[in-house]
Scaffold this motif. Structure first.
Motif, PDB file in Angstrom:
ATOM      1  N   ILE A 216       0.835  -1.203   0.000  1.00 30.07           N
ATOM      2  CA  ILE A 216       0.000   0.000   0.000  1.00 30.07           C
ATOM      3  C   ILE A 216       0.871   1.254   0.000  1.00 30.07           C
ATOM      4  O   ILE A 216       0.557   2.246  -0.672  1.00 30.07           O
ATOM      5  N   THR A 217       1.985   1.209   0.709  1.00 31.53           N
ATOM      6  CA  THR A 217       2.919   2.338   0.701  1.00 31.53           C
ATOM      7  C   THR A 217       3.451   2.578  -0.703  1.00 31.53           C
ATOM      8  O   THR A 217       3.581   3.727  -1.147  1.00 31.53           O
TER       9      THR A 217
ATOM     10  N   LYS B  20       0.761   4.340  -2.764  1.00 30.32           N
ATOM     11  CA  LYS B  20       0.548   5.742  -2.388  1.00 30.32           C
ATOM     12  C   LYS B  20       1.622   6.675  -2.943  1.00 30.32           C
ATOM     13  O   LYS B  20       1.412   7.886  -3.004  1.00 30.32           O
ATOM     14  N   LYS B  21       2.739   6.120  -3.347  1.00 30.88           N
ATOM     15  CA  LYS B  21       3.787   6.940  -3.944  1.00 30.88           C
ATOM     16  C   LYS B  21       3.330   7.552  -5.273  1.00 30.88           C
ATOM     17  O   LYS B  21       3.915   8.510  -5.756  1.00 30.88           O
TER      18      LYS B  21
ATOM     19  N   LYS C 114       0.268   8.833  -5.837  1.00 30.07           N
ATOM     20  CA  LYS C 114      -0.923   9.656  -5.651  1.00 30.07           C
ATOM     21  C   LYS C 114      -0.952  10.876  -6.563  1.00 30.07           C
ATOM     22  O   LYS C 114      -2.013  11.300  -7.015  1.00 30.07           O
TER      23      LYS C 114
ATOM     24  N   GLU D 231      -7.351   9.421  -7.880  1.00 30.92           N
ATOM     25  CA  GLU D 231      -7.675   8.973  -6.523  1.00 30.92           C
ATOM     26  C   GLU D 231      -8.433   7.654  -6.563  1.00 30.92           C
ATOM     27  O   GLU D 231      -8.246   6.778  -5.705  1.00 30.92           O
TER      28      GLU D 231
ATOM     29  N   ILE E  91      -6.009   4.730  -7.020  1.00 23.33           N
ATOM     30  CA  ILE E  91      -5.328   4.435  -5.756  1.00 23.33           C
ATOM     31  C   ILE E  91      -6.257   3.661  -4.835  1.00 23.33           C
ATOM     32  O   ILE E  91      -5.866   2.662  -4.215  1.00 23.33           O
ATOM     33  N   TRP E  92      -7.504   4.117  -4.748  1.00 23.59           N
ATOM     34  CA  TRP E  92      -8.483   3.453  -3.866  1.00 23.59           C
ATOM     35  C   TRP E  92      -8.706   2.007  -4.285  1.00 23.59           C
ATOM     36  O   TRP E  92      -8.735   1.096  -3.440  1.00 23.59           O
TER      37      TRP E  92
ATOM     38  N   GLU F  23      -5.650  -0.158  -3.377  1.00 25.12           N
ATOM     39  CA  GLU F  23      -5.601  -0.428  -1.945  1.00 25.12           C
ATOM     40  C   GLU F  23      -6.631  -1.488  -1.565  1.00 25.12           C
ATOM     41  O   GLU F  23      -6.359  -2.377  -0.748  1.00 25.12           O
TER      42      GLU F  23
END
Length: 259
Positions: A213-214, A217-218, A220, A225, A228-229, A232
């Motif tokens: 997940i990290t 998020k890089k 973003k 969005e 990304i969602w 995740e």
């Protein structure tokens, strides 16, 4: 019209591949979409997949069951390697299986001691590389440390702290390991160790999930969005499935141990 037809000629194979997604009720590309004419519809297909998956984003809050997310790894390979994440999670499951098989059995055999790790002044070594392990009787294992006598005390300590409920006795360069009788108390002790091992494995699983997940998020600032969602959610879904498999392994092992 002729220009549009010439642009569409190279697209039959791509349109065939996207027909599966459309057959499942996904929205079709807009008429005259530049991606459809100039880029082989790749962007449109990607958008179609994401838009349908996004429709379930708020289902939980409305009391509805959430649809399973299944993002194509190829579409997000520039963001994260989902196959690698899956392999890392599977490795945690496999390690738990091996631990159950090797260390948590109501019957102790010479092979059960093979991979106990011994801390020596020269590093860490499996017990079977330092001593010769044999079974003298059903209730007694012998570890001959003639080849590495200086590691005898360390080997005895490793056996004692292995979590296998063993109490080794050192006799010169020989370690005698009495095998405890299979009592109800011993079975319950092994079941508790199985639970502890599962909890440790779940912690390792959470680390794999957090790392992935990290990584997502890089990006973003580079992707939407919604993308990304969805990623995740996909990673969390993979972790939940792995945790469920661990629970099944624990249930089966507990039943085996308690009889």
């Amino acid at each position: 019209m002729a220009v549009a037809l010439r642009c569409l000629r190279p697209l039959p194979s791509l349109l065939n591949r996207s027909s599966f997604a459309m057959s499942r009720g996904l929205p079709q590309a807009r008429s005259g979409c530049p991606a459809l004419l100039l880029k082989g519809c790749r962007q449109c297909v990607q958008q179609m997949l994401l838009s349908r998956q996004l429709a379930t984003k708020k289902a939980k809050g409305k009391g509805q069951s959430q649809a399973k997310v299944n993002i194509s790894a190829a579409l997000v390979e520039d963001i994260i390697n989902l196959e690698e994440t899956s392999e890392d999670m599977q490795a945690v499951i496999d390690a738990l299986k091996e631990d159950f098989s090797r260390n948590l059995s109501v019957r102790t055999s010479p092979g059960a001691l093979d991979h106990i790790i011994v801390m020596t002044k020269d590093g860490k070594f499996p017990l079977n590389q330092l001593g010769q392990i044999s079974q003298k009787s059903p209730q007694l294992l012998i570890v001959n440390m003639t080849n590495f006598p200086e590691s005898t005390a360390a080997a005895a300590k490793a056996i004692r702290e292995s979590g296998m409920n063993l109490n080794p006795e050192v006799d010169g360069m020989v370690i005698r390991v009495p095998v405890p009788k299979v009592t109800r108390e011993h079975r319950e002790s092994l079941a508790k160790l199985a639970k502890q091992s599962t909890n440790k494995s779940k912690e390792a699983l959470r680390k794999v999930r957090s790392k992935s997940i990290t990584q997502v998020k890089k990006f973003k600032s580079k992707v939407s969005e919604d993308t990304i969602w969805l990623l995740e959610k996909q990673i969390q879904q993979m972790a939940d499935e792995a945790a469920t498999e661990m629970d099944k392994l624990l249930a089966a092992k507990t039943k085996e141990l308690l009889g």
